[in-house]
Structure formats: C-alpha cells, structure tokens
Design an enzyme around this catalytic site. Structure first.
Site, PDB file in Angstrom:
ATOM      1  N   SER A 123      13.286  14.057  26.033  1.00  0.00           N
ATOM      2  CA  SER A 123      11.892  13.638  25.882  1.00  0.00           C
ATOM      3  C   SER A 123      11.590  12.367  26.661  1.00  0.00           C
ATOM      4  O   SER A 123      10.446  12.114  27.021  1.00  0.00           O
ATOM      5  CB  SER A 123      11.576  13.421  24.390  1.00  0.00           C
ATOM      6  OG  SER A 123      12.455  12.454  23.841  1.00  0.00           O
ATOM      7  N   CYS A 124      12.635  11.556  26.915  1.00  0.00           N
ATOM      8  CA  CYS A 124      12.430  10.302  27.634  1.00  0.00           C
ATOM      9  C   CYS A 124      12.872  10.397  29.088  1.00  0.00           C
ATOM     10  O   CYS A 124      12.930   9.391  29.785  1.00  0.00           O
ATOM     11  CB  CYS A 124      13.193   9.158  26.941  1.00  0.00           C
ATOM     12  SG  CYS A 124      12.619   8.826  25.277  1.00  0.00           S
ATOM     13  N   GLY A 125      13.232  11.582  29.535  1.00  0.00           N
ATOM     14  CA  GLY A 125      13.682  11.739  30.905  1.00  0.00           C
ATOM     15  C   GLY A 125      14.948  12.571  30.978  1.00  0.00           C
ATOM     16  O   GLY A 125      15.457  13.064  29.968  1.00  0.00           O
ATOM     17  N   ILE A 127      18.872  13.666  31.454  1.00  0.00           N
ATOM     18  CA  ILE A 127      20.158  13.183  30.952  1.00  0.00           C
ATOM     19  C   ILE A 127      21.249  13.739  31.858  1.00  0.00           C
ATOM     20  O   ILE A 127      21.300  14.945  32.107  1.00  0.00           O
ATOM     21  CB  ILE A 127      20.388  13.601  29.493  1.00  0.00           C
ATOM     22  CG1 ILE A 127      19.294  13.008  28.598  1.00  0.00           C
ATOM     23  CG2 ILE A 127      21.764  13.152  29.004  1.00  0.00           C
ATOM     24  CD1 ILE A 127      19.384  13.443  27.147  1.00  0.00           C
ATOM     25  N   ASP A 250      16.359  13.769  11.194  1.00  0.00           N
ATOM     26  CA  ASP A 250      16.555  15.105  11.772  1.00  0.00           C
ATOM     27  C   ASP A 250      18.046  15.449  11.758  1.00  0.00           C
ATOM     28  O   ASP A 250      18.640  15.759  12.792  1.00  0.00           O
ATOM     29  CB  ASP A 250      16.003  15.161  13.202  1.00  0.00           C
ATOM     30  CG  ASP A 250      15.925  16.585  13.740  1.00  0.00           C
ATOM     31  OD1 ASP A 250      16.073  17.536  12.939  1.00  0.00           O
ATOM     32  OD2 ASP A 250      15.719  16.749  14.960  1.00  0.00           O
TER      33      ASP A 250
END
Length: 421
Positions: A123-125, A127, A250
């Site tokens: 979600s942040c870029g 990996i 989660d």
C-alpha cells in the site's frame, strides 16, 4: 350504537334488531394500519442496511474500520508522536529536517545491491528483496526494502518517514519483523527490514498439505504442539504491542512470517502505526471481515480484545492448514451469522482443548474474552499435553483464487509468499 327496528309492529312478539357497532370495524382497521406501517419501516431499514453494506468502501468482504478504543493523539504516542510535522514546503526541505532524527538508522546506499527482486506491491509502494553488504563481502545479508519512489508528494513522504520512526519507537522484539535501517536522505526512500526468507505462515500452511517431508531445509510436517508453539509467539508479540498501548488489528496467518526453525514474526503493522500516529483508525483502512470481532463489524471502538478474537481465527487457520474461516458463509453475511450467536464448528483435526481456546476467543461480549496473558497461560498449559507425533493432514490442495473468494480478500494480498509455493 344505533338500533334500527326492521319490519316490526306493536303486535309482533319477535322483532329483528340490527345494531350498527362502528367500533367493531374501526378498531381492527386501525390495528391493521399500524401493523402495515411498522412492517414498511422495518423493510425500509433492512433495505437501507443492505445497500450500505454493499456500498461500503474496499473489496468484497473487506470493511471500513472503526475508531480505536480509548486513544487520543497524545495517549496514542505514549509520550511523543512519531507523526512527522508537515511544516516544510518541499520534499527536499522535509528530508533535511528529519535527517538528524533518523541519523542512527541511515544505511549507506552503496551497501545495498543494485539488483532488486520485487516480491510485493504494498500500500505504501513496492517491496523488494536485495542484498546488504555490511562486513564480509563474501557474506551479504538478505534484506527487504519498502520503497517510496518518485514521483511523490509531501504527504506521502511525511507518512513514509512516520512509519520509519514508528519502527524506531517500537524497538526490537524477537517476534516482530525488525527494522535494519533506512535510506531517507533523498528519493527514492527505503525502509530496510529483515528478510524472513521462508515467507508467510499462510503459504507455509498450504505447503504443509503437500506430500513432502522437507523443502529448502524446512520441515513441512506440522503437529498440534507446533501450532501452540507458533501461537504462543504471536501472543508474545501482541503483549509487546499492548504494553505500548497498541493493538495489531489484523491478526491472521497472512500477516505472520515464519523462519526455518518455526520462529514466528508478526508483520503488517500498518494499522498499529495509524493508531499510534493519529490516535484513530482512518476510514480508508479496511480489513477482511471474516477476521474481525463483532464490535468492529458494528463499527464500535477497536481494542486489544479484537486481537484476541482474531487469534482464535488464527488457531483455526493453523489447525486446518490454511482453510478460509467460515467457508459456508459469504463474507458480507458474516455479521448476521455472528449476531445469531453462531461460531465455527470444531474441525476434525482439532482437539477439544484447542477448540475450547477458540471458543473462549469468540465470545460475543469482548469483556468475557480472556486477556492476552490469560490466553498465553492457557496455551502454555495446553502445550504440555499436546500431541507432538501426529502430523496434521488435509488432502486438498489450495486454489488461491477460490480461497480469496471464500475468505473475502484480494488475490493480490496473497502474493507476499516468497518461494515456497
């Protein structure tokens, strides 16, 4: 009441009297009308609820998040927020102002290999997996890079730096994925994390279904005792977060990484970061519905007891070697299922002791569920008598697309499995 004499004379001994009793007609009519109005209101509320559920953001089976329980901006940070103040007018100036705070974490870029293997699109870029050369050039260290690449804006950079500082705030724990360092003096930004090369627990469980004894030096025969061993480590990580006034939010097999010695490491700390940095869960953050406790499905404040509920789901995942929870229930119907006080049945491979642990986690009233430490104690006791010989067996192999549909998650979220499938 009006009385009307029909065809009567004074000499008649018998006379027919007709009584007009208006209330006999009016009162039932009013009652029927009230019933129809109530029925219409109930149907309208039901239809509106169904529409709201269908129009909720996110993927099918994934719901929006409620606020966190008892946390505000100051309390969430527990002495200091890691949310980088957004006072700068350019990305370059923002990076300069945070260089000093992150000086001890900086990794020289020349120590990182230029060969990057993309393993996931988070979600942040992106990996990646790569090599880091810290000492002996002949023995590079495998690491994972979370990257924030160009083009990007101030808000994205601020959020990425906040996540780096969140890992710094957490510190080290054996059962959490560790931060090795960062590269934040210029774009692209990198967060350097330890590489748990065996991959995620869900993929490991699926591989245990195969008729293999070992692969890459890792045993793929799982016993009841080993299930407790992994569960105990997850509880240790959750207790560590609780001590810092956090919760995970989660807990699931897909968010646990596993090493060759069955050391478990909890990952997927994005929701914990949001709570720590902002004091609440943003409306845009969503979690698969089948792992959520009832209070979170009802959009009530979230807390650590929700992690206890999800831990029960995790035990189910492990003892079934990666089966989706509630396989007979559509993801969007899970709340109605739980409101009828139904829970999952005991799997054939699950002992009554372990099922008792699951049921204690799935109590509707969150205050009735055991605390993390109570649960930890019960797992320790159960481990002493657990079977360490019989291997858990499930004959069916998993089709990821079918699993994703039943579990109510995106197939893309299952891609964080390195090389064991």
């Amino acid at each position: 009441m009006a009385r009307i004499l029909l065809e009567c004379s004074l000499s008649d001994k018998l006379c027919v009297v007709r009584e007009q009793q208006y209330e006999i007609i009016i009162i039932p009519t009013i009652l029927v009308g009230i019933f129809l109005i109530l029925l219409a209101v109930i149907l309208w509320l039901f239809i509106r609820g169904q529409r709201a559920q269908q129009q909720s953001p996110g993927l099918r089976g994934i719901g929006p998040e409620p606020p966190s329980r008892g946390l505000n901006w100051e309390a969430a940070g527990h002495g200091g927020s890691v949310f980088v103040p957004l006072k700068e007018t350019s990305v370059e100036s923002l990076l300069r102002t945070t260089t000093h705070a992150l000086a001890k974490l900086q990794v020289p870029r020349e120590q990182l290999s230029e060969v990057l293997e993309q393993i996931h699109n988070g979600s942040c870029g992106a990996i990646y997996r790569t090599k880091m050369y810290t000492g002996d050039p002949a023995k590079p260290k495998s690491v994972v890079l979370k990257a924030l690449e160009e083009p990007t804006g101030l808000q994205e950079v601020q959020d990425f730096l906040g996540r780096v500082q969140f890992y710094q705030y957490l510190g080290k724990h054996r059962n959490l994925v560790q931060l090795e360092g960062c590269c934040t003096e210029k774009l692209p930004l990198y967060m350097v994390l330890e590489d748990v090369a065996q991959g995620d627990l869900l993929s490991f469980l699926w591989t245990c279904r195969r008729d293999v004894m070992t692969m890459d030096g890792l045993l793929y025969d799982l016993t009841e005792k080993q299930v407790y061993h992994i569960g105990r480590q997850v509880l240790l990580a959750l207790e560590f977060l609780q001590d810092k006034h956090l919760f995970h939010g989660d807990v699931a097999a897909r968010n646990i990484l596993i090493q060759s010695d069955l050391t478990a490491k909890l990952c997927g700390l994005g929701l914990a970061y949001e709570v720590h940095a902002r004091g609440a869960i943003p409306a845009t953050h969503s979690v698969p519905l089948k792992w959520l406790a009832p209070e979170r499905l009802l959009l009530r404040p979230a807390g650590i007891r929700g992690d206890v509920w999800s831990f029960g789901i995790l035990l189910y995942e492990m003892v079934t070697l990666g089966a989706p929870p509630y396989p007979e229930v559509p993801p969007t119907s899970i709340l109605q299922y739980l409101q009828r006080r139904k829970i999952m049945k005991r799997p054939s491979s699950c002992t009554h002791t372990m099922y008792g642990l699951m049921k204690s986690c799935w109590r509707w009233n969150e205050e009735s569920r055991p605390s993390l430490r109570e649960l930890h104690s019960r797992v320790e006791i159960a481990t002493r008598t657990a079977d360490d010989k019989a291997v858990l067996q499930v004959p069916e192999l998993v089709v990821p697309e079918l699993y994703a549909a039943v579990a109510g998650i995106s197939v893309d979220s299952l891609s964080y499995s390195y090389s064991i499938l």
